[in-house]
Design a protein around this motif. Structure first.
Motif, short mmCIF file in Angstrom:
data_model
loop_
_atom_site.label_atom_id
_atom_site.label_comp_id
_atom_site.label_asym_id
_atom_site.label_seq_id
_atom_site.Cartn_x
_atom_site.Cartn_y
_atom_site.Cartn_z
N LYS A 97 19.33 -8.51 -6.42
CA LYS A 97 18.94 -8.52 -5.01
C LYS A 97 18.43 -9.91 -4.64
O LYS A 97 17.94 -10.64 -5.49
N ASP A 98 18.52 -10.24 -3.37
CA ASP A 98 17.94 -11.49 -2.90
C ASP A 98 16.43 -11.27 -2.78
O ASP A 98 15.98 -10.47 -1.96
N PRO A 99 15.63 -11.97 -3.60
CA PRO A 99 14.19 -11.70 -3.61
C PRO A 99 13.50 -11.97 -2.28
O PRO A 99 12.52 -11.31 -1.95
N PHE A 100 14.04 -12.90 -1.50
CA PHE A 100 13.38 -13.21 -0.23
C PHE A 100 13.86 -12.33 0.91
O PHE A 100 13.28 -12.35 1.98
N SER A 101 14.91 -11.53 0.69
CA SER A 101 15.25 -10.52 1.70
C SER A 101 14.50 -9.22 1.39
O SER A 101 14.15 -8.48 2.30
N VAL A 102 14.26 -8.97 0.11
CA VAL A 102 13.48 -7.78 -0.27
C VAL A 102 12.00 -8.00 0.05
O VAL A 102 11.32 -7.13 0.59
N PHE A 103 11.51 -9.20 -0.29
CA PHE A 103 10.12 -9.58 -0.03
C PHE A 103 10.14 -10.89 0.76
O PHE A 103 10.11 -11.96 0.18
N PRO A 104 10.21 -10.81 2.10
CA PRO A 104 10.27 -12.03 2.92
C PRO A 104 9.07 -12.95 2.67
O PRO A 104 8.04 -12.52 2.14
N PRO A 105 9.20 -14.24 3.04
CA PRO A 105 8.13 -15.20 2.76
C PRO A 105 6.76 -14.83 3.30
O PRO A 105 5.75 -15.22 2.74
N ASN A 106 6.70 -14.07 4.38
CA ASN A 106 5.39 -13.70 4.94
C ASN A 106 4.85 -12.38 4.39
O ASN A 106 3.88 -11.84 4.91
N THR A 107 5.46 -11.86 3.33
CA THR A 107 5.04 -10.59 2.74
C THR A 107 3.68 -10.75 2.06
O THR A 107 3.44 -11.71 1.35
N GLU A 108 2.81 -9.79 2.31
CA GLU A 108 1.51 -9.76 1.65
C GLU A 108 1.36 -8.42 0.95
O GLU A 108 1.73 -7.39 1.48
N ILE A 109 0.80 -8.47 -0.23
CA ILE A 109 0.51 -7.24 -0.96
C ILE A 109 -0.95 -6.92 -0.76
O ILE A 109 -1.81 -7.78 -0.93
N CYS A 110 -1.20 -5.69 -0.39
CA CYS A 110 -2.60 -5.30 -0.20
C CYS A 110 -2.93 -4.15 -1.14
O CYS A 110 -2.06 -3.40 -1.57
N CYS A 111 -4.16 -4.05 -1.44
CA CYS A 111 -4.64 -3.01 -2.36
C CYS A 111 -5.08 -1.80 -1.56
O CYS A 111 -5.74 -1.94 -0.52
N LEU A 112 -4.71 -0.61 -2.01
CA LEU A 112 -5.15 0.61 -1.34
C LEU A 112 -6.61 0.86 -1.67
O LEU A 112 -7.01 0.83 -2.83
N GLU A 113 -7.37 1.12 -0.66
CA GLU A 113 -8.81 1.36 -0.86
C GLU A 113 -9.07 2.74 -1.45
O GLU A 113 -9.88 2.91 -2.32
N ASN A 114 -8.36 3.73 -0.94
CA ASN A 114 -8.60 5.11 -1.36
C ASN A 114 -7.50 5.57 -2.31
O ASN A 114 -6.64 6.35 -1.96
N GLU A 115 -7.53 5.07 -3.51
CA GLU A 115 -6.54 5.48 -4.49
C GLU A 115 -7.01 6.79 -5.12
O GLU A 115 -8.14 6.90 -5.58
N GLU A 116 -6.13 7.79 -5.10
CA GLU A 116 -6.54 9.09 -5.62
C GLU A 116 -6.59 9.07 -7.14
O GLU A 116 -5.80 8.42 -7.80
N SER A 117 -7.54 9.79 -7.67
CA SER A 117 -7.66 9.85 -9.12
C SER A 117 -6.82 11.01 -9.66
O SER A 117 -6.43 11.90 -8.93
N SER A 118 -6.53 10.96 -10.93
CA SER A 118 -5.74 12.01 -11.54
C SER A 118 -6.28 12.27 -12.94
O SER A 118 -7.06 11.50 -13.47
N ASP A 119 -5.87 13.38 -13.51
CA ASP A 119 -6.27 13.70 -14.87
C ASP A 119 -5.09 14.33 -15.61
O ASP A 119 -4.00 14.44 -15.09
N PHE A 120 -5.32 14.75 -16.83
CA PHE A 120 -4.27 15.27 -17.69
C PHE A 120 -3.57 16.47 -17.08
O PHE A 120 -2.37 16.65 -17.25
N ARG A 121 -4.30 17.31 -16.37
CA ARG A 121 -3.70 18.52 -15.80
C ARG A 121 -2.59 18.22 -14.79
O ARG A 121 -1.70 19.03 -14.58
N ASP A 122 -2.63 17.03 -14.18
CA ASP A 122 -1.58 16.66 -13.23
C ASP A 122 -0.21 16.58 -13.90
O ASP A 122 0.82 16.76 -13.25
N LEU A 123 -0.18 16.29 -15.20
CA LEU A 123 1.09 16.21 -15.91
C LEU A 123 1.76 17.58 -16.05
O LEU A 123 2.96 17.65 -16.32
N LEU A 124 1.00 18.64 -15.90
CA LEU A 124 1.55 19.98 -16.05
C LEU A 124 1.96 20.61 -14.71
O LEU A 124 2.41 21.75 -14.68
N LYS A 125 1.84 19.86 -13.63
CA LYS A 125 2.26 20.37 -12.33
C LYS A 125 3.78 20.48 -12.31
O LYS A 125 4.48 19.79 -13.04
N PRO A 126 4.31 21.36 -11.47
CA PRO A 126 5.77 21.59 -11.45
C PRO A 126 6.61 20.31 -11.29
O PRO A 126 7.68 20.21 -11.87
#
Length: 116
Positions: free
Chosen positions: A55-84
């Motif tokens: 892929k063209d890296p600058f068409s996928v991520f144009p020069p003005n692209t900014e990566i931001c961090c999600l503030e409310n990242e949900e937590s998970s535990d081992f039981r999530d692996l057993l979900k359907p």
């Protein structure tokens, strides 16, 4: 070298080769870099991955692209692996790891007879 020492050295060679290759050829995880606040390096790695995938890296991520961090990242535990949504994949992985572990154990048992 004794027979068991030769065996240990031969078993260590693939691990050392893998370690060296990983140090020089595997990039840092973009997610880890973002978590540490290094967004520009994460974006550089994502562009490199896009380039390797044809892929063209600058068409996928144009020069003005900014990566931001999600503030409310949900937590998970081992039981999530057993979900359907993950159950089928987990069963495949458990079977694969069991097969690899059993194969490795069998190979070690055979090799100990050969090198003794």
């Amino acid at each position: 070298l004794g027979s068991w020492q030769l065996f240990v050295v031969l078993c260590a060679v693939p691990c050392v080769i893998s370690l060296v290759c990983a140090i020089f050829y595997v990039p840092e995880s973009p997610r880890w870099l973002v978590a540490r606040g290094d967004n520009s390096s994460a974006l550089d790695i994502l562009r490199e991955v896009a380039k390797k995938n044809g892929k063209d890296p600058f068409s996928v991520f144009p020069p003005n692209t900014e990566i931001c961090c999600l503030e409310n990242e949900e937590s998970s535990d081992f039981r999530d692996l057993l979900k359907p949504q993950w159950r089928e994949m987990m069963i495949y992985l458990w079977v694969a790891w069991f097969g690899m572990g059993t194969s490795y154990y069998g190979a070690i048992m055979i090799v100990t007879r050969v090198f003794v």
